[in-house]
Design an enzyme around this catalytic site. Sequence first.
Site, PDB file in Angstrom:
ATOM      1  N   ASP A  85      68.047 -14.018  97.905  1.00  0.00           N
ATOM      2  CA  ASP A  85      68.517 -14.502  96.610  1.00  0.00           C
ATOM      3  C   ASP A  85      70.035 -14.579  96.520  1.00  0.00           C
ATOM      4  O   ASP A  85      70.761 -13.881  97.217  1.00  0.00           O
ATOM      5  CB  ASP A  85      67.960 -13.656  95.466  1.00  0.00           C
ATOM      6  CG  ASP A  85      68.167 -12.155  95.663  1.00  0.00           C
ATOM      7  OD1 ASP A  85      68.297 -11.697  96.810  1.00  0.00           O
ATOM      8  OD2 ASP A  85      68.192 -11.425  94.651  1.00  0.00           O
ATOM      9  N   GLU A 152      66.476  -9.246  95.704  1.00  0.00           N
ATOM     10  CA  GLU A 152      67.175  -7.996  96.011  1.00  0.00           C
ATOM     11  C   GLU A 152      68.204  -7.679  94.945  1.00  0.00           C
ATOM     12  O   GLU A 152      68.385  -6.517  94.568  1.00  0.00           O
ATOM     13  CB  GLU A 152      67.855  -8.082  97.381  1.00  0.00           C
ATOM     14  CG  GLU A 152      68.551  -6.797  97.823  1.00  0.00           C
ATOM     15  CD  GLU A 152      69.976  -6.644  97.272  1.00  0.00           C
ATOM     16  OE1 GLU A 152      70.419  -5.496  97.102  1.00  0.00           O
ATOM     17  OE2 GLU A 152      70.629  -7.680  97.010  1.00  0.00           O
TER      18      GLU A 152
END
Length: 423
Positions: A85, A152
């Site tokens: 991400d 994350e």
Amino acid sequence: MSTSNLATILSSNPLDLAPYETLYKHLHSHPELSYQERETASTAASHLRSLNARYEVHTSIGGHGLAGVLRNGNGKIILLRADMDALPVKENTGLEYASQVTMRDTDDVTKPVMHACGHDFHVTALLAAAERLAKMKDSWSGTLIVLFQPNEERAGGAQAMVDDGLYTKVPVPDIVLVQHVLPLKAGHVGCRIGTIMSEADSCKITLFGRGGHGSMPHRTIDPVVMAAGVVLKLQTIVSREVDPDEFAVVTVGSLQAGQTENIIADKAEVRVNVRTQDPKVRDKILKSIRRIVAGESEASGAVKEPLIEETTHFPLSVNDEQVTSQVLSSFGDFFGERFDANMKPSTASEDYSILGSSQNKPCCFWAFGGVDERIWDEAEKHGRLMQDIAVNHSPFFAPVLQPTLETGVDALCLGALTFLQFS
């Protein structure tokens, strides 16, 4: 297998990284926010399938998470992990492949998006390592898992994958290995036994006032003034309540109230982030935050009690002694003077350890640098490392392409080969 033989195997199995440099630029210019890593995951899955290396590819785990499994005979099961991400940051690097992307976040607010934490490097390096390790599979035996984790940055991806049955789809690993690009000199690698990254707690504090006309503050209870008092007092926790020998950070990252200058709002929201490396210090700080918020709210005559909501939590990251000692040996022999076997624990935080701790399995994390050596040396020469070297989450964070990528691929392969059985 001796570490010298590891180096020989790696050097005799080079990989053309030119296609991966192109892939990295694509990923960098097409970042996706947490929970929305659909195209990144699709790219990774397609690439694994294209390798013709018999990776079993499992997708849509805990959102957009995926894992590839390469079974290659008897031996240990090694999991290598990369996060996917990006962040709500407007890129200012000036790179020709800089992100121009905007996306709606989970609050339905459109924001600029940037790979400001290097997850594009992590994905690229792991895909390259997956190909390289597959090509040299005649030299080792065991099972390799390459895992691409979503979300994350919001601390939910690892747990989501576990909760969604990750280990009913892939074997439980014997060891979890993870790396992260950090603002260190490119080509350099750092690791250590024990605590390697901080525990992190984030919360949203809502303070309740009484709104009204900007010209009549005496008829209101101003939540902006209340929030300002909270923010200032929070700064005294570390400076006045925590032992100077202990590590702690308290950061106010957001303060939001009102929509215009002539209206006193009826509430204010303060978002706070805490980093610690000791459970007792963490407990003390969280209690202090609650005390300060409650006290300031009461002193201001708030119309109701404040609301404190936990938003994210990252566990403390600890490198297993036995596993890490073997990694230190392999890395020390391979990287030589470019390797720091006792790097300082990072003040940042990660959630990868859940992939191991949920199964009572050990983890090892290391960092690799992304700062151009000339830029680093010039900044160091003038005592300007803090000012001139962009850190993770900065709009100027732009790891130099090489030797950063080569180092990341070497480190992942070396880490895996340290534990895989040699044929």
